[in-house]
Design an enzyme around this catalytic site. Structure first.
Site, PDB file in Angstrom:
ATOM      1  N   ARG A 153       9.973  -1.404   3.906  1.00  0.00           N
ATOM      2  CA  ARG A 153      10.973  -1.403   4.972  1.00  0.00           C
ATOM      3  C   ARG A 153      10.224  -1.393   6.297  1.00  0.00           C
ATOM      4  O   ARG A 153       9.083  -0.925   6.382  1.00  0.00           O
ATOM      5  CB  ARG A 153      11.874  -0.175   4.876  1.00  0.00           C
ATOM      6  CG  ARG A 153      12.647  -0.038   3.559  1.00  0.00           C
ATOM      7  CD  ARG A 153      13.475   1.238   3.571  1.00  0.00           C
ATOM      8  NE  ARG A 153      14.280   1.391   2.359  1.00  0.00           N
ATOM      9  CZ  ARG A 153      13.900   2.088   1.292  1.00  0.00           C
ATOM     10  NH1 ARG A 153      12.723   2.713   1.299  1.00  0.00           N
ATOM     11  NH2 ARG A 153      14.688   2.183   0.243  1.00  0.00           N
ATOM     12  N   LYS A 177      13.062   6.488   2.799  1.00  0.00           N
ATOM     13  CA  LYS A 177      14.286   7.154   3.245  1.00  0.00           C
ATOM     14  C   LYS A 177      14.301   8.600   2.783  1.00  0.00           C
ATOM     15  O   LYS A 177      13.900   8.917   1.668  1.00  0.00           O
ATOM     16  CB  LYS A 177      15.508   6.423   2.690  1.00  0.00           C
ATOM     17  CG  LYS A 177      15.738   5.051   3.311  1.00  0.00           C
ATOM     18  CD  LYS A 177      17.019   4.436   2.787  1.00  0.00           C
ATOM     19  CE  LYS A 177      17.309   3.106   3.476  1.00  0.00           C
ATOM     20  NZ  LYS A 177      18.578   2.503   2.981  1.00  0.00           N
ATOM     21  N   HIS A 248      13.164  -7.259   6.903  1.00  0.00           N
ATOM     22  CA  HIS A 248      13.721  -6.983   5.579  1.00  0.00           C
ATOM     23  C   HIS A 248      13.694  -8.221   4.688  1.00  0.00           C
ATOM     24  O   HIS A 248      13.707  -8.107   3.452  1.00  0.00           O
ATOM     25  CB  HIS A 248      15.153  -6.468   5.716  1.00  0.00           C
ATOM     26  CG  HIS A 248      15.462  -5.324   4.797  1.00  0.00           C
ATOM     27  ND1 HIS A 248      14.849  -4.090   4.900  1.00  0.00           N
ATOM     28  CD2 HIS A 248      16.307  -5.227   3.744  1.00  0.00           C
ATOM     29  CE1 HIS A 248      15.319  -3.288   3.960  1.00  0.00           C
ATOM     30  NE2 HIS A 248      16.196  -3.954   3.246  1.00  0.00           N
ATOM     31  N   ARG A 251      10.800  -8.085   2.486  1.00  0.00           N
ATOM     32  CA  ARG A 251      11.010  -7.118   1.397  1.00  0.00           C
ATOM     33  C   ARG A 251      11.838  -7.765   0.284  1.00  0.00           C
ATOM     34  O   ARG A 251      11.514  -7.635  -0.905  1.00  0.00           O
ATOM     35  CB  ARG A 251      11.716  -5.885   1.961  1.00  0.00           C
ATOM     36  CG  ARG A 251      12.065  -4.801   0.954  1.00  0.00           C
ATOM     37  CD  ARG A 251      12.564  -3.577   1.727  1.00  0.00           C
ATOM     38  NE  ARG A 251      13.302  -2.630   0.917  1.00  0.00           N
ATOM     39  CZ  ARG A 251      12.733  -1.642   0.224  1.00  0.00           C
ATOM     40  NH1 ARG A 251      11.424  -1.513   0.206  1.00  0.00           N
ATOM     41  NH2 ARG A 251      13.483  -0.793  -0.449  1.00  0.00           N
ATOM     42  N   HIS A 274      13.843   2.399  -4.512  1.00  0.00           N
ATOM     43  CA  HIS A 274      15.283   2.523  -4.697  1.00  0.00           C
ATOM     44  C   HIS A 274      15.589   3.743  -5.557  1.00  0.00           C
ATOM     45  O   HIS A 274      14.995   3.922  -6.623  1.00  0.00           O
ATOM     46  CB  HIS A 274      15.849   1.279  -5.396  1.00  0.00           C
ATOM     47  CG  HIS A 274      15.920   0.080  -4.500  1.00  0.00           C
ATOM     48  ND1 HIS A 274      16.009  -1.213  -4.978  1.00  0.00           N
ATOM     49  CD2 HIS A 274      15.909  -0.030  -3.146  1.00  0.00           C
ATOM     50  CE1 HIS A 274      16.056  -2.059  -3.968  1.00  0.00           C
ATOM     51  NE2 HIS A 274      15.988  -1.358  -2.844  1.00  0.00           N
ATOM     52  N   TYR A 283      18.864  -8.197  -7.217  1.00  0.00           N
ATOM     53  CA  TYR A 283      17.917  -9.312  -7.304  1.00  0.00           C
ATOM     54  C   TYR A 283      18.099 -10.117  -8.590  1.00  0.00           C
ATOM     55  O   TYR A 283      17.630 -11.250  -8.675  1.00  0.00           O
ATOM     56  CB  TYR A 283      16.479  -8.795  -7.185  1.00  0.00           C
ATOM     57  CG  TYR A 283      16.223  -8.176  -5.844  1.00  0.00           C
ATOM     58  CD1 TYR A 283      16.049  -8.976  -4.718  1.00  0.00           C
ATOM     59  CD2 TYR A 283      16.218  -6.798  -5.673  1.00  0.00           C
ATOM     60  CE1 TYR A 283      15.861  -8.410  -3.468  1.00  0.00           C
ATOM     61  CE2 TYR A 283      16.021  -6.227  -4.428  1.00  0.00           C
ATOM     62  CZ  TYR A 283      15.848  -7.038  -3.335  1.00  0.00           C
ATOM     63  OH  TYR A 283      15.676  -6.489  -2.101  1.00  0.00           O
TER      64      TYR A 283
END
Length: 302
Positions: A153, A177, A248, A251, A274, A283
């Site tokens: 990110r 995050k 992004h 990514r 994630h 994806y």
């Protein structure tokens, strides 16, 4: 005002108890402020403490005139979280968002770049470019190589520390995050470019607060997210790339190319950081040929 105390408590809750990043907390705060500004504009004495369903509904309707379905849904979700907190802390008895449904939105597939696109973007960088004696061309190449090769990110890239580099082991430590840390593999080619940049970095008068920050601007401070966006936007324009891209996008391309080449979805999830594999599963919709290949290779009745 009582609601201002509630908002400050809510921000503290998001940071300490939910462990959200500063950017995420800011977005939640902006959702509440949009509601407050609406109430102030309409000369209302109503506050989030005593607002009811009809008044919230009127605000959502007014805001929807300038928002697409996805943005509306995000606004409703942010306000619902805030009012849930108010109910939990006994600021009010009910959540006025309980009766408001979010608009139906389709699952947005991520934009991706081809390998040729990425090569063209990197090759468009003027490596001789300097600013105040800093070889920013070399820095920019290293930034794009790191974004793509590690699937970071943009905030993870700008916050990357020299002490996070474990090249002997072939990994970098990434803080994602909620300040959650993970180790991501890094290829020898990207390591080479980072070492070149580290050597250039020694000639910069580094600000004391950023002694350990890997990527710096010409003033010796940490690069901003906006600067990374600008670098990529300018390169896309230079090669006449007919796509709207951002950090992004690299990514997304990282994950898509790994999947296309047979990487395990669980491994991609860990590298991307994630929390849920359902986030990574998006994806699978980008290139369905991978599903067919998996069936033909592994199914006993293929």
């Amino acid at each position: 005002m009582k609601w201002q105390n509630a908002l400050n408590d809510y921000k503290y809750y998001l940071k300490i108890e939910r462990g959200l990043s500063n950017n995420s907390i800011l977005n939640y705060e902006l959702d509440v402020e949009k509601l407050i500004n609406y109430l102030d504009t309409n000369n209302s004495i109503i506050s989030p403490i005593n607002i009811d369903y009809e008044q919230v509904q009127a605000f959502i309707y007014d805001a929807s005139k300038q928002l697409n379905s996805r943005s509306q849904s995000r606004l409703i979700s942010g306000l619902r979280s805030f009012f849930n907190y108010l109910v939990f802390e006994d600021y009010r008895k009910t959540n006025p968002l309980d009766q408001i449904e979010s608009p139906k939105i389709g699952r947005k597939l991520p934009d991706t770049l081809s390998i040729d696109d990425i090569d063209n973007l990197i090759n468009a960088i003027d490596l001789s470019k300097e600013y105040n004696g800093v070889k920013i061309g070399e820095r920019n190449r290293t930034i794009l190589e790191t974004l793509y090769s590690c699937g970071l990110r943009v905030s993870e890239l700008t916050n990357l520390k020299i002490s996070d580099l474990f090249f002997d082991e072939g990994f970098i430590k990434v803080t994602g995050k909620g300040d959650k840390q993970r180790f991501v593999p890094i290829g020898t080619n990207t390591q080479k470019y980072i070492l070149i940049w580290k050597d250039i970095r020694t000639h910069i008068n580094v600000h004391p607060e950023h002694k350990d920050t890997l990527f710096l601007n010409n003033r010796g401070k940490q690069l901003t997210r906006a600067m990374i966006f600008t670098i990529i936007k300018d390169l896309a324009k230079a090669i006449n790339l007919n796509k709207i891209i951002s950090p992004h996008t690299f990514r997304h391309s990282f994950a898509t190319h790994l999947l296309e080449n047979g990487a395990d979805l669980r491994a991609i999830q860990l590298m991307l950081g994630h929390e849920s594999i359902t986030t990574t599963e998006i994806y699978m919709h980008v290139d369905r040929s991978h599903l067919k290949d998996a069936l033909m290779e592994f199914h006993p009745r293929r």
